[in-house]
Design a protein around this motif. Structure first.
Motif, short mmCIF file in Angstrom:
data_model
loop_
_atom_site.label_atom_id
_atom_site.label_comp_id
_atom_site.label_asym_id
_atom_site.label_seq_id
_atom_site.Cartn_x
_atom_site.Cartn_y
_atom_site.Cartn_z
N UNK A 68 41.61 7.00 -51.51
CA UNK A 68 40.39 7.70 -51.40
C UNK A 68 40.78 9.19 -51.07
N UNK A 96 34.77 2.27 -61.90
CA UNK A 96 36.08 2.62 -61.16
C UNK A 96 37.13 2.24 -62.55
N UNK B 320 28.86 -2.61 -36.70
CA UNK B 320 29.55 -2.31 -35.23
C UNK B 320 29.94 -0.76 -35.03
N UNK B 321 30.03 0.08 -36.06
CA UNK B 321 30.32 1.35 -35.96
C UNK B 321 31.67 1.77 -36.36
N UNK B 323 34.42 2.64 -39.37
CA UNK B 323 34.49 3.50 -40.32
C UNK B 323 35.06 2.55 -41.68
N UNK B 325 35.21 3.19 -45.08
CA UNK B 325 35.39 3.77 -46.38
C UNK B 325 36.67 3.15 -47.02
N UNK B 328 35.51 0.02 -48.73
CA UNK B 328 34.57 0.13 -49.66
C UNK B 328 35.42 0.36 -50.72
N UNK B 329 36.37 1.24 -51.06
CA UNK B 329 37.09 1.67 -51.83
C UNK B 329 37.96 0.43 -52.52
N UNK B 332 35.15 -1.75 -54.15
CA UNK B 332 34.93 -1.17 -55.72
C UNK B 332 35.89 -1.53 -56.64
N UNK B 378 37.17 -4.95 -32.26
CA UNK B 378 35.99 -5.01 -31.49
C UNK B 378 35.81 -5.88 -30.41
N UNK B 381 37.54 -4.69 -27.61
CA UNK B 381 37.03 -3.48 -26.89
C UNK B 381 35.99 -4.01 -25.98
N UNK C 88 37.28 11.89 -38.55
CA UNK C 88 37.47 10.43 -39.05
C UNK C 88 38.87 9.93 -38.80
N UNK C 92 39.37 6.66 -36.35
CA UNK C 92 40.26 5.45 -36.95
C UNK C 92 41.77 5.23 -36.48
N UNK C 98 38.13 6.75 -30.65
CA UNK C 98 36.93 6.21 -30.79
C UNK C 98 36.23 6.54 -29.43
N UNK C 267 31.42 1.48 -26.27
CA UNK C 267 31.71 0.62 -26.88
C UNK C 267 30.73 -0.06 -27.71
N UNK C 270 29.38 3.23 -30.52
CA UNK C 270 30.07 4.36 -30.91
C UNK C 270 29.58 5.60 -31.62
#
Lengths: 148, 417, 367
Positions: A68, A96, B320-321, B323, B325, B328-329, B332, B378, B381, C88, C92, C98, C267, C270
């Motif tokens: 990505x 893809x 849950x917040x 990221x 990406x 998902x890549x 796909x 998670x 945390x 980002x 991450x 975070x 928590x 976020x």
């Protein structure tokens, strides 16, 4: 450091407990903050639009990896002539793309399109070539720095 | 006095001629009476390029009287159905004439050999001729969305005859094609979504050379778009067997007009709702072939499940917040490889299908691992939060106790000063 | 050798340090200590109640925002696309990234809430009246600064939603008659929202606005100390024991409560980050920051044109009137009455304003 028997009466014990609580709280708040300020060494760097997307070891010769780059899938291919990076989305209907190791070509599984490592259409329905990205290999890491 | 009457008529006609539109520059007598046809014709592509009534119907347009329509002047009147194709071909098979419009000139030649053309030559005037699909006077280009020959309109145009039971009674061919096509995946795409990529009648049956494809040609017709399936079918045991037994290749399992999206249920069923047959429709449940089918089902299900689990977990992480990406890549990528599994099953080779499934599963499992790490974080945390809140609560309680003590004792110091 | 070591050990280092500092800076630890102790047992004014803590909470939140914001700024890159990617990266890859970012986000939300609460408390208890008019002006200036903080900070993640809502809000400024174009150019750093805007917003958010805020809040607090707390209700001074040290203890407790609240929110909810900003793709739903919704919705409610005045002019005129009324409030409301229950006009206007504000914040979800 007061000995335990010195603080056995309730008032001083509460004070001692409060002090300990303060220290623990300072640790609770301070530790994440301190960890935050010291960046980890094994993470990829972000420098301008030059973004590290993979390690050289991840991609043996003749193979490729879909990464990505700025939220767009890019096919990074380790060809004999060097590294190539082209858009990983077929220009026909958006599937893809995959790297055909046997044919050493970029292929689209949807309608049998094929492209070469320069992104040019070799066969199939795609109407347009794939966009190419500039690749740099520095210190065993592969960087993409915008369009070619 | 009669002469005066005729002169008055001519003057009247002249006035009318000037008022009504003309098919071309100058006075055009046809349009004086046939003005409704003219209003249709003026919207057509023929009128745009300057073709006039006489090109097809003959006659003398400069003559303002009824003698314009005399045989002597070449008037043909209403063209009979049998002569329509040849009449159109007068221009549309003329290379020199059509070259300037970059149009094909082989329609008539192809039409002659089609079912429609052959029957017409045998004297059956019920079959389709040019005007049945392209209209008579208001002919538009087939690329014009208002033309009955426009791709999205064609199914309804063909259905005008082919769905009419009474009309088609003598030909002994089914009349349910359009009904089935409407429900099919191809029909839904064309008729409901206006998707030009899906096939309508001419894409499989031809346009002017309309003929049902021969039994052994079906894989080439479907394979024009479904190329991967075709490639795999060619190297499967089904190909030879179907050729020898004259089985309708793709259509026998997937149906023809009523084809639906192929699902995994095809492997283990006898009849499919698309009008075709599943594996059990030809093979016995105890046969070796059905064993292969079961193996394929198992492999496909494994790959599908892996991707579904990965997708579900990723969705959980996103809620849950986190990221997601990268995940998902990879999903796909896995889905892209999974896309090939359907076409590849046509090879009926468990090894080939397994190779595909393995690639899918590698990526899906990668995603699962990445997400599981996130979900573990998670949980960590939340555990850390609970511990921290407890510590804070203890400190707050201790401070409150100290506060009470200070409020009680503090007044002594304050009174002192 | 041993002699020198013995000499070093024998010296009283603590005493040496103490007398050394005292002599050089001309003060006495004893005297200063006594002053501090005296200050700590000073009783706080009788009318001090839980309502007075709103302002203190604002200061605490600001300190938290300062520290978390500074930490974030060590990783943030204020350049168009890289901004989004750097955030980002913070969320991450950086340990506790975070947490720091989410604390910053929630602290800013709480800051707005407490600023509103503080404003309404001042309004309802008449703390703007003589002799505290100047305090009122300074407080309004602080309010404006907090809005600018939120406005500039909202663009920094460079997500599609923040890009487009900034684009919309700054183009509404253009409608202000005469000076609108110049103001817009100044704010945007160019014709449209772009990397020039991002640089301006970033510099404002971490240098200009904090500096102004600190200076103005410093003056604000100094004035409060000088003029004392408003006597808006009468309290019988019975066994009064609330000294400064107890107040400091209360503030201590507040800090812990605040932290507990902030980390719990961080928590479970976020800070979010949308898609990267794409100047070529306007999203179907553009939702400006929630604290901007009153202005945004109010702007939409104005008719496009009345006589020769267009929407922008109307909005500018009416908001100028409202701001003028707010600023001049101490001079319009001159009576000596502080109790809100006995000042019906002010109370009614206040409650109406509060209801209107809540309605405007929650109405609709953007264009």
């Amino acid at each position: 450091m007061p000995l335990f028997k010195d603080i056995l009466n309730r008032r001083d014990f509460i004070d001692w407990l409060g002090g300990a609580g303060f220290f623990v709280s300072a640790w609770i708040i301070g530790k994440p903050l301190l960890k935050f300020l010291f960046p980890p060494s094994n993470v990829m760097e972000i420098g301008g639009s030059k973004i590290a997307v993979a390690k050289l070891d991840d991609i043996p010769e003749g193979r490729s990896k879909t990464v990505l780059y700025k939220n767009v899938p890019v096919l990074v291919i380790n060809t004999r002539a060097g590294m190539a990076a082209i858009s990983g989305v077929c220009t026909h209907l958006g599937c893809y793309l995959v790297w055909d190791y046997l044919k050493q070509q970029v292929a689209c599984p949807c309608h049998l399109a094929s492209f070469n490592t320069k992104g040019e259409v070799l066969s199939g329905p795609p109407p347009a070539p794939l966009s190419r990205y500039n690749v740099e290999v520095v210190n065993g890491k592969i960087y993409l720095t915008g369009f070619l | 006095m009669r002469g005066l009457g005729i002169k008055a008529l001519i003057i009247l006609i002249l006035i009318l001629a000037i008022k009504t539109g003309s098919a071309s520059a100058g006075i055009y007598s046809c349009t004086i009476c046939h003005s409704n046809i003219n209003s249709q014709y003026s919207k057509s592509v023929h009128s745009e390029i300057g073709t006039t009534c006489t090109e097809c119907h003959g006659g003398d347009p400069s003559d303002l009287t009824f003698s314009a329509m005399s045989r002597a002047k070449g008037y043909k009147g209403k063209i009979s159905r049998a002569s329509i194709p040849l009449l159109c071909a007068k221009c549309h098979s003329d290379v020199k004439m059509m070259l300037q419009y970059r149009e094909y000139v082989d329609e008539y030649a192809i039409y002659r050999d089609s079912e429609h053309g052959k029957k017409l030559r045998q004297g059956d005037y019920k079959v389709a001729v040019c005007t049945d699909c392209h209209n008579t006077h208001d002919i538009k280009k087939a690329s014009d969305p208002n033309s009955p020959a426009y791709k999205l309109n064609v199914p309804k145009t063909c259905a005008r005859c082919h769905s009419d039971k009474k009309y088609m009674e003598q030909y002994k061919i089914p009349t349910n094609q359009f009904e089935k096509y409407k429900e099919s995946v191809h029909g839904r795409h064309v008729l409901e979504q206006g998707d030009m990529r899906a096939p309508a009648c001419p894409d499989c049956h031809g346009t002017h050379g309309a003929t049902p494809p021969g039994v052994k040609d079906i894989h080439n017709v479907c394979g024009r778009c479904h190329s991967v399936q075709r490639e795999n079918l060619l190297r499967s045991p089904h190909f030879e067997a179907m050729k020898n037994k004259k089985i309708k290749e793709c259509a026998v399992c997937h149906g023809s007009h009523g084809v639906q999206e192929a699902t995994i249920a095809l492997f283990t069923s006898e009849k499919a709702e698309n009008g075709g047959k599943g594996c059990l429709g030809c093979h016995k449940a105890s046969s070796v072939e059905y064993g292969v089918a079961l193996e394929l089902v198992k492999t496909i299900k494994e790959a599908d499940d892996a991707v579904n689990i990965a997708t579900r977990l990723t969705q959980k992480a996103r809620e849950k917040g986190f990221d997601t990406d990268e995940e998902m890549n990879k999903i796909n990528i896995a889905k892209t490889i999974l896309l090939e599994i359907g076409p590849v099953t046509h090879s009926l080779s468990p090894d080939i299908v397994k190779e595909n499934a393995e690639n899918v599963i590698i990526n899906a499992v990668d995603v699962q691992d990445m997400v599981k790490a996130k979900l573990v974080e998670w949980r960590d945390r939340r555990v850390t939060l609970v511990i921290n809140i407890l510590v804070f609560l203890i400190v707050i309680v201790l401070l409150a106790v100290k506060r009470r003590r200070m409020m009680k004792n503090g007044s002594k110091d304050m009174d002192k000063q | 050798m041993k002699k020198i070591l013995k000499k070093l050990v024998d010296v009283e280092w603590k005493e040496l340090l103490k007398t050394g500092l005292e002599k050089r800076f001309n003060f006495s630890f004893e005297a200063q200590g006594a002053r501090i102790r005296k200050f700590l047992i000073t009783p706080v004014a009788e009318q001090f109640s839980w309502l007075n803590f709103f302002g203190i909470v604002i200061c605490l939140l600001f300190v938290i925002l300062l520290i978390t914001g500074l930490s974030l700024a060590l990783y943030y890159k204020p350049i168009a696309d890289d901004a989004h990617l750097s955030i980002k990266y913070i969320m991450n890859s950086i340990p506790s990234g975070w947490l720091i970012r989410s604390i910053h986000h929630w602290a800013s939300t709480l800051l707005f809430i407490f600023v509103f609460l503080h404003f309404w408390r001042i309004y309802f208890t008449g703390a703007y009246k003589y002799p505290r008019e100047l305090l009122w002006f300074i407080g309004l200036a602080n309010l404006a600064l907090v809005f600018l903080f939120g406005f500039t900070g909202y663009l920094l993640p460079w997500s599609n939603n923040s890009y487009w809502s900034t684009q919309i809000m700054t183009s509404e400024i253009k409608d202000i008659p005469l000076i609108g174009d110049y103001i817009m150019l100044f704010i945007r750093g160019g014709e449209g929202v772009g990397s020039g805007t991002l640089t301006r917003f970033f510099v404002s958010h971490i240098v200009i606005l904090p500096g102004l805020f600190l200076a103005i809040t410093g003056i604000h607090i100094w004035m409060i100390f000088r003029q004392g707390l408003t006597k808006w209700k009468s309290v019988s001074p019975k066994n009064y024991r609330y000294s400064v040290s107890v107040m400091l203890l209360d503030i201590n407790i507040l800090i812990f409560v605040l932290f507990a609240l902030l980390i719990s929110l961080s928590v479970f909810i976020p800070a979010g980050l949308g898609d990267i900003a794409d100047p070529l793709r306007m999203p179907a739903k553009i939702i400006p920051a929630w604290f901007m919704m009153p202005i945004y919705n109010l702007y939409k409610f104005f008719p496009r044109e009345i006589f020769i005045f267009n929407r922008g002019t109307l909005f500018a005129m009416s908001s100028s009137v409202i701001i003028l009324l707010l600023v001049l409030l101490p001079f319009l409301d001159r009576n000596e009455q502080y109790n809100p229950l006995k000042r019906s006009v002010i109370a009614v206007i206040g409650i109406a304003g509060l209801v209107l504000l809540l309605f405007l914040i929650s109405y609709g979800t953007g264009r």
